[in-house]
Scaffold this active site. Structure first.
Site, mmCIF file in Angstrom:
data_model
loop_
_atom_site.group_PDB
_atom_site.id
_atom_site.type_symbol
_atom_site.label_atom_id
_atom_site.label_comp_id
_atom_site.label_asym_id
_atom_site.label_seq_id
_atom_site.Cartn_x
_atom_site.Cartn_y
_atom_site.Cartn_z
ATOM 1 N N HIS A 41 -3.194 7.376 -6.938
ATOM 2 C CA HIS A 41 -4.495 7.987 -6.623
ATOM 3 C C HIS A 41 -4.902 9.780 -6.627
ATOM 4 O O HIS A 41 -6.221 10.380 -6.613
ATOM 5 C CB HIS A 41 -4.777 6.943 -5.881
ATOM 6 C CG HIS A 41 -5.150 5.897 -6.662
ATOM 7 N ND1 HIS A 41 -6.102 5.396 -7.117
ATOM 8 C CD2 HIS A 41 -4.351 4.541 -6.617
ATOM 9 C CE1 HIS A 41 -6.266 3.642 -7.929
ATOM 10 N NE2 HIS A 41 -5.338 3.495 -7.092
ATOM 11 N N HIS A 97 -4.157 -1.454 -12.654
ATOM 12 C CA HIS A 97 -3.228 0.209 -11.895
ATOM 13 C C HIS A 97 -3.512 0.825 -13.284
ATOM 14 O O HIS A 97 -2.491 0.533 -13.818
ATOM 15 C CB HIS A 97 -2.979 0.140 -11.242
ATOM 16 C CG HIS A 97 -2.298 1.629 -10.699
ATOM 17 N ND1 HIS A 97 -2.603 2.242 -9.541
ATOM 18 C CD2 HIS A 97 -1.887 2.967 -11.241
ATOM 19 C CE1 HIS A 97 -2.840 3.528 -9.319
ATOM 20 N NE2 HIS A 97 -1.835 4.011 -10.128
ATOM 21 N N VAL A 129 0.920 -1.632 -0.060
ATOM 22 C CA VAL A 129 -0.067 -0.320 0.400
ATOM 23 C C VAL A 129 0.971 0.995 -0.161
ATOM 24 O O VAL A 129 2.142 1.338 0.429
ATOM 25 C CB VAL A 129 -1.217 -0.142 1.164
ATOM 26 C CG1 VAL A 129 -2.348 1.025 1.363
ATOM 27 C CG2 VAL A 129 -1.772 -1.254 1.869
ATOM 28 N N ALA A 130 0.082 2.004 -0.461
ATOM 29 C CA ALA A 130 1.364 3.494 -1.052
ATOM 30 C C ALA A 130 1.199 4.270 -0.080
ATOM 31 O O ALA A 130 -0.311 4.404 1.098
ATOM 32 C CB ALA A 130 0.931 4.441 -1.644
ATOM 33 N N GLU A 183 0.627 -4.646 -10.509
ATOM 34 C CA GLU A 183 -1.073 -4.172 -10.282
ATOM 35 C C GLU A 183 -1.603 -3.955 -11.193
ATOM 36 O O GLU A 183 -1.518 -3.051 -12.298
ATOM 37 C CB GLU A 183 -1.113 -2.458 -9.168
ATOM 38 C CG GLU A 183 -1.117 -2.821 -7.864
ATOM 39 C CD GLU A 183 -1.299 -1.734 -7.615
ATOM 40 O OE1 GLU A 183 -1.539 -0.600 -7.939
ATOM 41 O OE2 GLU A 183 -0.449 -1.353 -6.538
ATOM 42 N N SER A 187 0.534 8.189 -2.954
ATOM 43 C CA SER A 187 0.171 7.390 -3.719
ATOM 44 C C SER A 187 -0.405 8.130 -5.124
ATOM 45 O O SER A 187 -1.374 9.437 -4.747
ATOM 46 C CB SER A 187 -1.649 6.694 -3.032
ATOM 47 O OG SER A 187 -2.903 6.227 -4.182
ATOM 48 N N ASP A 243 -7.785 1.940 -10.961
ATOM 49 C CA ASP A 243 -8.179 0.552 -11.274
ATOM 50 C C ASP A 243 -9.109 0.299 -11.410
ATOM 51 O O ASP A 243 -10.364 0.187 -11.960
ATOM 52 C CB ASP A 243 -8.335 0.377 -9.086
ATOM 53 C CG ASP A 243 -6.495 0.435 -8.557
ATOM 54 O OD1 ASP A 243 -6.200 1.068 -9.665
ATOM 55 O OD2 ASP A 243 -7.242 0.442 -7.498
HETATM 56 ZN ZN ZN Z 1 -4.419 1.830 -7.893
#
Ligand code: ZN
Length: 377
Positions: A293, A347, A285-286, A344, A291, A300
């Site tokens: 995001h 992503h 996890v960032a 990922e 992140s 995603d």
């Molecule tokens: Zn992502």
């Protein structure tokens, strides 16, 4: 009474003085014309007025004419640091627009660097970088790292350290260090303040708590898994184009996760920490601020026909077509070492069609693209 007409006559002494004055004026005019024609022959070649003047006063006109246009030579004659004994070297060192160019060249020549090495040193740093570097003792084999086009003079010691520690080749070393991969993740990160579609956010480049994309919009549930999804307008519109193109061919895409604020990322970290522990969070996890995001440019992506995106037909379609709409798969499995993130497959990141196509065609990461073309720091 008869008037006597008298001719006006100058006294002979004044006539003599006028003649002398006239001769002096003609000489001054002659000298001036000669001087300006000399200056002109140099300025026409591309030398500045100031440099041309100094070239004449140093009696170097014939030499300069034999060399022709040369920007380093021009800078040398403009500079107070000009040294006659280095005249030949000046002509062979590539010019850079740097304030202390000639002073630094003098120092580097005195330290024993060759003309080619000096050109290379100047090309890989700012005026300040070169000034600092010139103070050091001579370093041999500089070309090991500086022959890589995007190598930075200021990173030289870190290249040596990284290469010694990892045994990586020059190019990999320069890339890794320029991307701060020699530093610990999340430590001393550069703060990225400006929103742009080519921005780079990773474990060495973070966003402030209050950062949000300039053009945040909600995403319609036609394209998203629920009605809470948001993204940068430009990325959302690009996704809609991609969604429609996929639909035409029978594929059904969906956005499962999109923009996340700093606080939302913090919550995710906390949740996973409670569930799986600190190590899991570190690896998968960032951290908040790190992140992608939070940029609103990352989605995603899933398939409405399959729970496992990687096994779906949609996955194959996106892999081959996303770049046409400006998206890249951000964390491919083979580039985990560069991106700093585990694979990922879902992503995707919007970077615009030009960059996405380049990255797709050259099979590189956004990190590499950044180091090659966008890093101007
Ligand atoms: Zn992502």
């Amino acid at each position: 009474m008869r008037q006597v007409k008298r001719k006006f006559r100058l006294k002979p002494s004044i006539v003599r003085k006028c003649k002398v004055l006239g001769i002096i004026l003609v000489i001054i005019l002659g000298v001036y014309l000669f001087y300006s024609s000399q200056i002109n022959s140099l300025t026409k070649l591309g030398y500045s007025k100031e440099a041309s003047k100094n070239i004449l006063f140093q009696f170097k006109k014939e030499y300069v004419l034999s060399i022709g246009k040369n920007k380093t030579l021009n800078a040398a004659f403009e500079s107070n640091d000009y040294k006659e004994k280095y005249l030949d070297q000046y002509t062979k060192i590539d010019y850079q627009n740097q304030k202390h160019l000639i002073k630094n060249i003098n120092t580097l020549i005195a330290k024993g660097y060759s003309n080619d090495t000096i050109s290379m040193i100047l090309a890989h740093g700012s005026d300040n970088d070169v000034t600092q570097f010139a103070k050091r003792d001579k370093i041999n084999y500089l070309e090991e790292f500086l022959s890589v086009p995007y190598a930075k003079l200021s990173n030289y010691d870190r290249y040596v350290d990284y290469s010694n520690a990892t045994g990586e080749d020059d190019e990999t070393t320069v890339l890794a260090v320029n991307l701060d991969m020699d530093k610990e993740n999340y430590k001393d990160a550069i703060v990225v303040k400006e929103f742009s579609t080519d921005m780079l956010v990773n474990k060495h480049r973070s966003l402030n708590k209050n950062f949000q994309p300039d053009d945040l919009v909600s995403i319609d549930t036609e394209y998203a898994a629920d009605d809470t999804q948001k993204g940068s307008r430009i990325a959302v519109n690009a996704f809609i184009q991609m969604y429609k193109a996929a639909k035409k061919e029978g594929y059904d895409l969906v956005i499962n996760s999109s923009y996340r604020s700093y606080e939302e990322q913090q919550e995710i970290c906390d949740t996973y920490r409670d569930l799986y522990g600190e190590n899991y969070v570190k690896n998968y996890v960032a951290m908040p601020g790190f992140s992608e995001h939070q940029t609103g440019l990352s989605f995603d992506i899933g398939s409405r026909n399959s729970n496992v995106f990687k096994d779906s037909e949609e996955y194959d379609w996106v892999l081959e077509n996303a770049h046409k709409f400006g998206f890249i798969q951000r964390f491919p499995s083979k580039y985990e070492a560069i991106t700093g993130f585990r694979s990922e497959p879902w992503h995707y990141r919007y970077v615009g069609k030009k960059i996405a196509t380049y990255i797709y065609e050259h099979d590189i990461t956004l990190e590499e693209y950044y180091a090659l073309f966008l890093d101007t720091e």
